[in-house]
Each structure stands twice: as structure tokens, then as C-alpha cells.
Design a protein around this motif. Sequence first.
Motif, PDB file in Angstrom:
ATOM      1  N   GLU A  26     -13.066  -1.016 -33.721  1.00  0.00           N
ATOM      2  CA  GLU A  26     -13.120   0.302 -33.084  1.00  0.00           C
ATOM      3  C   GLU A  26     -12.555   0.233 -31.662  1.00  0.00           C
ATOM      4  OE1 GLU A  26     -17.230   1.488 -33.456  1.00  0.00           O
ATOM      5  OE2 GLU A  26     -16.754   2.666 -35.249  1.00  0.00           O
ATOM      6  N   GLN A  27     -12.901  -0.829 -30.928  1.00  0.00           N
ATOM      7  CA  GLN A  27     -12.372  -1.006 -29.580  1.00  0.00           C
ATOM      8  C   GLN A  27     -10.860  -1.209 -29.617  1.00  0.00           C
ATOM      9  OE1 GLN A  27     -14.203  -1.038 -26.495  1.00  0.00           O
ATOM     10  NE2 GLN A  27     -12.115  -0.863 -25.704  1.00  0.00           N
ATOM     11  N   ALA A  28     -10.375  -2.004 -30.588  1.00  0.00           N
ATOM     12  CA  ALA A  28      -8.943  -2.268 -30.699  1.00  0.00           C
ATOM     13  C   ALA A  28      -8.165  -0.984 -30.973  1.00  0.00           C
ATOM     14  CB  ALA A  28      -8.688  -3.293 -31.796  1.00  0.00           C
ATOM     15  N   CYS A  29      -8.736  -0.091 -31.762  1.00  0.00           N
ATOM     16  CA  CYS A  29      -8.060   1.180 -32.025  1.00  0.00           C
ATOM     17  C   CYS A  29      -7.911   1.998 -30.744  1.00  0.00           C
ATOM     18  CB  CYS A  29      -8.820   1.979 -33.085  1.00  0.00           C
ATOM     19  SG  CYS A  29      -8.682   1.288 -34.743  1.00  0.00           S
ATOM     20  N   ARG A  30      -8.923   1.963 -29.897  1.00  0.00           N
ATOM     21  CA  ARG A  30      -8.830   2.670 -28.618  1.00  0.00           C
ATOM     22  C   ARG A  30      -7.803   2.034 -27.691  1.00  0.00           C
ATOM     23  NH1 ARG A  30     -14.527   2.890 -29.536  1.00  0.00           N
ATOM     24  NH2 ARG A  30     -14.929   1.095 -28.183  1.00  0.00           N
ATOM     25  N   ASP A  31      -7.737   0.685 -27.712  1.00  0.00           N
ATOM     26  CA  ASP A  31      -6.880  -0.021 -26.767  1.00  0.00           C
ATOM     27  C   ASP A  31      -5.435  -0.178 -27.250  1.00  0.00           C
ATOM     28  OD1 ASP A  31      -9.075  -0.309 -25.140  1.00  0.00           O
ATOM     29  OD2 ASP A  31      -9.474  -2.397 -25.701  1.00  0.00           O
ATOM     30  N   VAL A  45       0.268  -3.599 -40.946  1.00  0.00           N
ATOM     31  CA  VAL A  45      -0.722  -2.536 -40.806  1.00  0.00           C
ATOM     32  C   VAL A  45      -1.116  -2.454 -39.338  1.00  0.00           C
ATOM     33  CG1 VAL A  45      -2.649  -4.096 -41.340  1.00  0.00           C
ATOM     34  CG2 VAL A  45      -2.923  -1.644 -41.697  1.00  0.00           C
ATOM     35  N   SER A  46      -1.184  -1.236 -38.802  1.00  0.00           N
ATOM     36  CA  SER A  46      -1.584  -1.040 -37.409  1.00  0.00           C
ATOM     37  C   SER A  46      -3.103  -1.102 -37.287  1.00  0.00           C
ATOM     38  CB  SER A  46      -1.082   0.314 -36.903  1.00  0.00           C
ATOM     39  OG  SER A  46      -1.806   1.364 -37.525  1.00  0.00           O
ATOM     40  N   PHE A  47      -3.576  -1.132 -36.051  1.00  0.00           N
ATOM     41  CA  PHE A  47      -5.026  -1.157 -35.841  1.00  0.00           C
ATOM     42  C   PHE A  47      -5.677   0.116 -36.381  1.00  0.00           C
ATOM     43  CE2 PHE A  47      -3.413  -4.199 -32.764  1.00  0.00           C
ATOM     44  CZ  PHE A  47      -4.291  -5.250 -32.946  1.00  0.00           C
ATOM     45  N   GLU A 226      -0.896 -15.333 -18.727  1.00  0.00           N
ATOM     46  CA  GLU A 226      -0.422 -16.260 -19.757  1.00  0.00           C
ATOM     47  C   GLU A 226       0.054 -15.515 -20.997  1.00  0.00           C
ATOM     48  OE1 GLU A 226      -2.599 -20.531 -19.438  1.00  0.00           O
ATOM     49  OE2 GLU A 226      -3.818 -18.897 -20.215  1.00  0.00           O
ATOM     50  N   VAL A 227      -0.696 -14.521 -21.404  1.00  0.00           N
ATOM     51  CA  VAL A 227      -0.327 -13.690 -22.543  1.00  0.00           C
ATOM     52  C   VAL A 227      -0.625 -12.238 -22.196  1.00  0.00           C
ATOM     53  CG1 VAL A 227      -0.807 -15.523 -24.224  1.00  0.00           C
ATOM     54  CG2 VAL A 227      -2.588 -13.852 -23.676  1.00  0.00           C
ATOM     55  N   GLN A 228      -0.064 -11.331 -22.963  1.00  0.00           N
ATOM     56  CA  GLN A 228      -0.305  -9.902 -22.753  1.00  0.00           C
ATOM     57  C   GLN A 228      -1.082  -9.351 -23.943  1.00  0.00           C
ATOM     58  OE1 GLN A 228       3.827  -8.502 -22.165  1.00  0.00           O
ATOM     59  NE2 GLN A 228       3.182  -7.918 -20.103  1.00  0.00           N
ATOM     60  N   TYR A 229      -2.271  -8.885 -23.681  1.00  0.00           N
ATOM     61  CA  TYR A 229      -3.045  -8.262 -24.756  1.00  0.00           C
ATOM     62  C   TYR A 229      -2.240  -7.088 -25.322  1.00  0.00           C
ATOM     63  CZ  TYR A 229      -7.402 -10.790 -23.666  1.00  0.00           C
ATOM     64  OH  TYR A 229      -8.370 -11.757 -23.493  1.00  0.00           O
ATOM     65  N   GLY A 230      -2.173  -7.040 -26.642  1.00  0.00           N
ATOM     66  CA  GLY A 230      -1.460  -5.958 -27.297  1.00  0.00           C
ATOM     67  C   GLY A 230       0.033  -6.168 -27.437  1.00  0.00           C
ATOM     68  N   ASN A 231       0.551  -7.328 -26.979  1.00  0.00           N
ATOM     69  CA  ASN A 231       2.005  -7.534 -27.003  1.00  0.00           C
ATOM     70  C   ASN A 231       2.406  -8.946 -27.399  1.00  0.00           C
ATOM     71  OD1 ASN A 231       3.259  -4.934 -26.023  1.00  0.00           O
ATOM     72  ND2 ASN A 231       1.860  -5.312 -24.321  1.00  0.00           N
ATOM     73  N   LEU A 251     -10.715 -12.250 -36.009  1.00  0.00           N
ATOM     74  CA  LEU A 251     -11.596 -11.541 -35.073  1.00  0.00           C
ATOM     75  C   LEU A 251     -11.037 -11.531 -33.652  1.00  0.00           C
ATOM     76  CD1 LEU A 251     -15.091 -12.841 -36.260  1.00  0.00           C
ATOM     77  CD2 LEU A 251     -13.870 -10.784 -37.003  1.00  0.00           C
ATOM     78  N   ALA A 252     -10.662 -12.698 -33.132  1.00  0.00           N
ATOM     79  CA  ALA A 252     -10.169 -12.769 -31.750  1.00  0.00           C
ATOM     80  C   ALA A 252      -8.825 -12.071 -31.612  1.00  0.00           C
ATOM     81  CB  ALA A 252     -10.068 -14.225 -31.294  1.00  0.00           C
ATOM     82  N   SER A 253      -7.992 -12.113 -32.648  1.00  0.00           N
ATOM     83  CA  SER A 253      -6.697 -11.428 -32.576  1.00  0.00           C
ATOM     84  C   SER A 253      -6.885  -9.912 -32.510  1.00  0.00           C
ATOM     85  CB  SER A 253      -5.833 -11.808 -33.772  1.00  0.00           C
ATOM     86  OG  SER A 253      -5.282 -13.095 -33.604  1.00  0.00           O
ATOM     87  N   VAL A 254      -7.882  -9.399 -33.199  1.00  0.00           N
ATOM     88  CA  VAL A 254      -8.180  -7.967 -33.105  1.00  0.00           C
ATOM     89  C   VAL A 254      -8.657  -7.637 -31.686  1.00  0.00           C
ATOM     90  CG1 VAL A 254      -9.762  -6.146 -33.898  1.00  0.00           C
ATOM     91  CG2 VAL A 254      -8.605  -7.628 -35.555  1.00  0.00           C
ATOM     92  N   PHE A 255      -9.495  -8.497 -31.132  1.00  0.00           N
ATOM     93  CA  PHE A 255      -9.997  -8.265 -29.771  1.00  0.00           C
ATOM     94  C   PHE A 255      -8.850  -8.224 -28.755  1.00  0.00           C
ATOM     95  CE2 PHE A 255     -11.552  -9.878 -25.660  1.00  0.00           C
ATOM     96  CZ  PHE A 255     -12.601  -9.001 -25.417  1.00  0.00           C
TER      97      PHE A 255
END
Length: 541
Positions: A26-31, A45-47, A226-231, A251-255
Motif C-alpha cells: 500500500e505504501q509502495a503504491c502511494r510512493d 506489473v506496476s505497483f 548510493e541508489v534511488q528508491y523507485g529508479n 518484500l524489500a524491493s517493494v519497500f
Amino acid sequence: MSSPESCVVARQLAELGHTNLYHLLEQACRDYGDKPAFSCGADSVSFIALREHADAFARYLRHEVGLQPGDRLAIQLPNLLQYVVTIFGALKAGLVIVNTNPQYTAPETRHQFSDAGARAVVVLDKLVPLVRGIQADTQIEHLIVTSVDDWRNPQEQSDAADVSRFMKALAVGRTLPEVEPERGLDDIAVLQYTGGTTGVSKGAMLTHRNLLCNVLQAVSIIQPGEVQYGNETRVSPLPLYHIFAFTANCLASVFTGFNSVLITNPRDLDSMIADMKRHRVTLLTGINSLFVSLMAHPEFDSLDFSHLKWVNSGGAPLNVAVAERWFGRTGAVVREGFGMTETSPVVVASTANTPYKEGFIGQAVVDTEMKIVDDNGNELPSGEAGELWIRGPQVMLGYWQRPEATAEVLTTDGWLKTGDIGVIDEDGFLKLVDRKKDMILVSGFNVYPNDVEDAVMRHPGIRECVAVGVPDERKGEAIKLYVSLHDRNLTEAEIIAHCREQLTGYKVPSFVEIREDLPKSTVGKLLRRVLRDEARAQAGA
């Protein structure tokens, strides 16, 4: 003893407000919204789409199959988009996930399904005959069947009252009433079965809190910039039914909003190379034997590693020589980690911001304590070898329906006895020497197979190796070495000569056996136990 920073992940968890694993999605869909979450072959498949599919599947599981919060759902699939939909659908439905190796034999499958008390299974179509053969000995009431190509060529027809097709379940689920997870932090989320190398396979009870905390612990090693969340795009060849991939690559990749490229069959290196060419790969999670196999592929050097930021190794020890060869070919450092099924799994990690120490894995992740003890449970000074004990929020509740086995490994004050022999230095860096049961006693000297194997692998002509102990009338035990080769002209005598240059006398193998391939588990871990048992049987032990 290494001491953790105090309750960091507990505070982070409270700030997030997550009370179960489904909240990660649910958080990943928002972000991250419509960004790709998982890819498999040419499909992705998208979030947001993943949430829609998972919600539909949750409704189907609750309203059509009749599963209730706390019921166990077995998953017996390779890495497919259907797997991640099933995971988050089961979590939304409040079920307990039972990850099951699709390559299990009938007896192994029967034991796990029966022991877990699973009421339903999501299973690959070609495995239905296996499930049917053992179903009467289990509590399985319903089969939800999918095919490898279901995403592109959906099948909806079933041939039995207790069978549903996966894609039909999604379609029906969209018409059914909404459901809520109804599970809290201290409820069991996953029964993750151990490999059974020390007896009957046992289900580690991992709670929503265990796994959420371990996600936060795992991502804590990533430093800003180091990395970009979502990219980022992470290649994920390790199977999601393995706890390392389940936590890190799912799990962590979704986060973090990473796009995880699922490799359905990592032994099909041609297809995996094609997938790596299809994507702009920035992250890779692998295992020692996979790195060896990839580097031996004729098209390996044609891959573009210019964007590769981070390579993780887990699930089995990383050989120093293999890591050095990988760096020489790709320019990317392999960061090793250590964990266990019983710890959700991450315990120790190496990062770009900690000094490199050859032979040492890294330091404990946040909120994790480690200590080394002797046979009586007394803590040993830094630098001395003994059994590794671990304490932290990622440590399991215990083994499912096995209080005696739980008491053997968990102390009353929360320490997990790992059975691993390790050393912690003055800076809190961990070196794993070996498993207690794998230690070889040569003329009264303790020999740890990992030491021998690391030395052997410094020879460029050796592909893989395993060292085991065999009975010896004079020494008590002698060392036998099994090897597979890059250089087919390499002889046993030359391998022994190399060992004499690298190892003190009592650590030099007495016997060498060259084989085309060495036995491995389904996740690519070299099976030392199999070779040890074989060698001892041949010796008449």
C-alpha cells in the motif's frame, strides 16, 4: 559481543504505522504508483497493478475458497508474476504463507504440507499430479493452478470441483466484496521451512514484525545517494521460496520501489543473459555458484555492467577468489551477507561504507547483537572461534509445533544458537569458519572446510570445490576434496601441490576427486552434506 544501536527499527516501524506486511505494498503504491514493480520475461506489473491483482486474489481466497485469517496457504511455484500476486494476496487475506520448493519430491512435499496444515495450494500445472498423489495425507482442500505462460496466455478452465485456474480466480475475485488483512505485528506471516540438513524439516515461525523489521534492517545498509528508491532495476535469479530472496528481492524491493526482474529458471543461463540484456541492470542478487556459472558463459563479457551499482551474495558462503574474478570482469564489488531462515534472514551485511576485511563478511545490521560462545555458553573474547549466537527483532518465534526443537536453539533471554562456528573481531566484523557438524578433526587439529576451499579456489583452473572429512586410521579424519574444473588438463597431483603452497600441512587434502559437476541445492548451494555422506559410505564409516 557486538552491540546494536537501540531500537532503531522499532521507532521506524512505529513512524511508518505498518502493522502487517501488506502495508508495504500500500505504501509502495502511494510512493511509486505506475512504476514497474516486477518483471518476468517480456511481462511486467506496476505497483498499482500488483495491488489490484493481489486484492482480487485475496477476495477469492476468502470468499470462494473459504480460507480464514491464520489459515495456511502453500505456494509451490518458480519465480513468476503469479508468485508475487499470490504473496500479497495471501497477506491481504490474512493468511500464513508456506513457501514450498517446486522441485520437492512427493515425500518432501507431503511432509511440508501436512506439517504446516495447509488447506490450499497455489501450484504449477505440471506439479498437479504430484500434489494429487499426496493430497490424501494432507489437509489440502483446494488447488489453484497456474501455468508458466498464464500471464500472456491465460487459462481459465478447470477439470475438477476442487481446482481453480489462477487467472480465473483473479477475474472472479474482482467481483467479490473487499477484505481486510486482520493480522497484527505479532501474528505469524510465514512458515519458512528449513532445509532439513540436521533432521526433519522444520517450519520457522516468522511474524509480520520479524519480517518488517528485517526489511528495515536490510535497507539500512544503503547510504543516501548510493541508489534511488523507485529508479533501480534488480535482477533476481534466486527463487522467492528461499527466505533470502523472499525478504530481499520481494518484500524489500517493494519497500524501496525497485523493479525486480524475476528469473524463472536460473539454470537456463541463455535466457538469463537475454533478460539481463533486456534491462538496464543496476542491482544483482546472486549466489557463489551463480557467479561462477555466469562468468563461464561465452556471452558474459558482452553484457553491459556500466550501470551496475550493487551486487549482493547470500544463501551460501562467497568464495574470495570468485569475488575477485567477478570484480575483475565487471568492475563491481560483490557485497556478502549472512543470515538464516530463523532470522528472517538478514543478520550481517557488507556495505560500501565499511572497510573491506578479507575473509570477514561484515558487521551486524542495526538492532542486532552477536556473540561467540564456547561449548558451555560462555562468551569468548574477540578473535576466538566458537559458536555464533544472535539476538534481534528478526529472530523467529520458534519452530511450528515443535517446542522441544525450539528450546534447543532459543534461550529464555532471546538468543538464537546458530550452530555456526565464527569469529568476531574487535570492530564487530564477523567471519564464519564453518558449521559445527562440518568441522574436520585431523590429528587433533580442528580443520574448517571453508579454509581449505578458499585456498583451493585461488587456483584459476578450479571451478568449484567441496572439502569433507573421511575416517582415517592414523589421523582420525583425513580431508577429501571434490573439485570441478575450468582447466580440464589439471591433475590431482597438481591440485595437491597447489594446496601445499597455500595451506599448513595438516590442512592439505589427502584425497582429490575430480568430477564434471558437484551436487547443488535448487538455489545453487553446494551440497557438502551429500558428498560427505558419500565419502564416508565409500570409506565404510
